[in-house]
Design a protein around this motif. Sequence first.
Motif, short mmCIF file in Angstrom:
data_model
loop_
_atom_site.label_atom_id
_atom_site.label_comp_id
_atom_site.label_asym_id
_atom_site.label_seq_id
_atom_site.Cartn_x
_atom_site.Cartn_y
_atom_site.Cartn_z
N GLY A 217 3.25 -38.68 -3.00
CA GLY A 217 2.24 -37.80 -2.44
C GLY A 217 0.85 -38.35 -2.64
N ALA A 218 0.08 -38.43 -1.57
CA ALA A 218 -1.27 -38.96 -1.64
C ALA A 218 -2.17 -38.03 -2.47
CB ALA A 218 -1.85 -39.12 -0.24
N TYR A 219 -3.19 -38.61 -3.10
CA TYR A 219 -4.16 -37.85 -3.87
C TYR A 219 -3.50 -37.01 -4.97
CZ TYR A 219 -7.58 -39.22 -0.37
OH TYR A 219 -8.38 -39.95 0.44
N ASP A 220 -2.45 -37.57 -5.56
CA ASP A 220 -1.76 -36.87 -6.64
C ASP A 220 -1.30 -35.48 -6.20
OD1 ASP A 220 -0.67 -36.61 -9.15
OD2 ASP A 220 -2.53 -36.00 -10.13
N THR A 221 -0.95 -35.37 -4.93
CA THR A 221 -0.50 -34.09 -4.37
C THR A 221 0.91 -34.26 -3.85
OG1 THR A 221 -2.77 -33.60 -3.68
CG2 THR A 221 -1.01 -32.27 -2.70
N PRO A 222 1.91 -33.83 -4.60
CA PRO A 222 3.30 -34.01 -4.17
C PRO A 222 3.52 -33.47 -2.76
CG PRO A 222 3.22 -33.22 -6.43
CD PRO A 222 1.81 -33.14 -5.91
N GLY A 223 4.15 -34.29 -1.94
CA GLY A 223 4.46 -33.87 -0.57
C GLY A 223 3.41 -34.21 0.45
N LEU A 224 2.21 -34.65 0.04
CA LEU A 224 1.15 -34.99 0.99
C LEU A 224 1.36 -36.44 1.43
CD1 LEU A 224 -1.47 -34.23 2.48
CD2 LEU A 224 -2.74 -35.06 0.48
N PHE A 225 1.85 -36.62 2.64
CA PHE A 225 2.18 -37.95 3.17
C PHE A 225 3.14 -38.68 2.23
CE2 PHE A 225 -2.10 -37.15 4.99
CZ PHE A 225 -1.73 -37.15 6.34
N ALA A 226 4.12 -37.94 1.71
CA ALA A 226 5.11 -38.55 0.83
C ALA A 226 5.98 -39.53 1.62
CB ALA A 226 5.98 -37.48 0.18
N TYR A 227 6.15 -40.73 1.09
CA TYR A 227 6.85 -41.78 1.82
C TYR A 227 8.26 -41.35 2.22
CZ TYR A 227 8.74 -46.40 2.92
OH TYR A 227 9.33 -47.46 3.56
N ASP A 228 8.99 -40.77 1.29
CA ASP A 228 10.39 -40.45 1.56
C ASP A 228 10.57 -39.27 2.50
OD1 ASP A 228 11.24 -42.53 -0.05
OD2 ASP A 228 11.34 -41.29 -1.87
N ASP A 229 9.49 -38.55 2.78
CA ASP A 229 9.57 -37.45 3.75
C ASP A 229 9.47 -37.94 5.19
OD1 ASP A 229 9.78 -35.68 1.69
OD2 ASP A 229 7.71 -34.95 1.80
N MET A 230 9.18 -39.23 5.36
CA MET A 230 8.92 -39.76 6.70
C MET A 230 10.09 -40.60 7.19
SD MET A 230 5.01 -41.04 6.13
CE MET A 230 3.83 -40.04 5.24
N SER A 231 10.39 -40.43 8.47
CA SER A 231 11.37 -41.28 9.13
C SER A 231 10.70 -42.57 9.56
CB SER A 231 11.96 -40.57 10.34
OG SER A 231 10.94 -40.37 11.33
N GLU A 232 11.49 -43.54 10.03
CA GLU A 232 10.90 -44.76 10.57
C GLU A 232 9.98 -44.44 11.75
OE1 GLU A 232 13.75 -47.76 11.47
OE2 GLU A 232 14.33 -48.07 9.37
N TYR A 233 10.37 -43.47 12.55
CA TYR A 233 9.52 -43.06 13.67
C TYR A 233 8.18 -42.52 13.16
CZ TYR A 233 7.95 -40.54 17.84
OH TYR A 233 7.22 -40.08 18.91
N ASP A 234 8.21 -41.71 12.11
CA ASP A 234 6.98 -41.16 11.55
C ASP A 234 6.07 -42.29 11.04
OD1 ASP A 234 7.70 -38.49 11.99
OD2 ASP A 234 8.74 -38.36 10.06
N HIS A 235 6.64 -43.23 10.34
CA HIS A 235 5.85 -44.34 9.81
C HIS A 235 5.16 -45.09 10.94
CE1 HIS A 235 6.73 -44.18 5.55
NE2 HIS A 235 8.04 -44.12 5.77
#
Length: 322
Positions: free
Chosen positions: A248-266
């Motif tokens: 999670g960006a800015y020490d905020t869990p879930g904010l642009f978390a890498y594993d929450d994104m698919s290849e399409y999202d990336h």
Amino acid sequence: MNILWICTDQQRMDTLGCYGNTLVHTPNLDRLSSLGVRFTNTYSQCPVCAPSRGSFLTGRYPRTCGVRQNGQDIDDRAVLLPRLLKEHGYFCGLSGKLHLSSCHDSVCKTMERRIDDGYDYFKWSHHPAPFQGTNWPMNEYSMWLAGQGMDYITPDRKDCRFVQNGMPEEYHQTTWCTNQALQFMESAERYGRPWFFSLNYFDPHHPFDPPEEYLEPYLDRLSDIPLPDYEQGEYKNKPVFQEIDHNGAYDTPGLFAYDDMSEYDHRMIRAAYYAMIDLIDHQVGRLLQWLEEKNRLQDTMIIFTSDHYYRQEHKKDRYGGD
């Protein structure tokens, strides 16, 4: 010499054609590179906005100028570059971001705190935001939008929840910042004053919200956009901060978390990021055109940089080079 200092916000070094990226459309910035000096081994003194800006505007390390992290105020006694230039007869202006002090509406109720910074023309807009969101009454961009009878509306895209359709180019903050620079330069030209202008675009800082017309050309070639250069679990052998950012960006869990994104999202996020840079390039083209029409290109120093950016020694080649 007049000085035009263009500073983007957290732009990667490898997002310009002149650094080898074949996907972005940056003819104007590539032209600047061909006409001047392109640096390949410069490093940000701090990978965070406020400390970096405090450092390059004072010539001192963040620990010395007082801004060691976002949320801290620069020392009242700090002497900034525009103040020195003003003392030597320059007309100094700014549009967009400054970020030398704590900048949140819970602390600064109207606008960012200023010291004796030397700016005579000050069109401050820390970031664009809807009136019902985090904002400041003295955000000049928001005030201008209100004068146009508009609010800042950037709806989520249906195909990717991490990307929004931004304001149309005519009403985009990047365009507004450029308009303020042109207005300033026109005034300085009429009065015959040497000038220094800080043009501080908020893009390509997230949210990832380019004008839809700039994102559209990338949608048919998403498969050409490389995925992040990441190997599963690699952060386990790196400092803990990298693992925190991974989740999670800015020490905020879930904010642009890498594993929450698919290849399409990336790929969509990177496409939106590239589109924001394409818009910046187009606006830089307007500035170059004005300087050429006024025969000021030869006596104007143009500096293009970012407040903090990232250069990676890639594990594999991204763009087909050696």
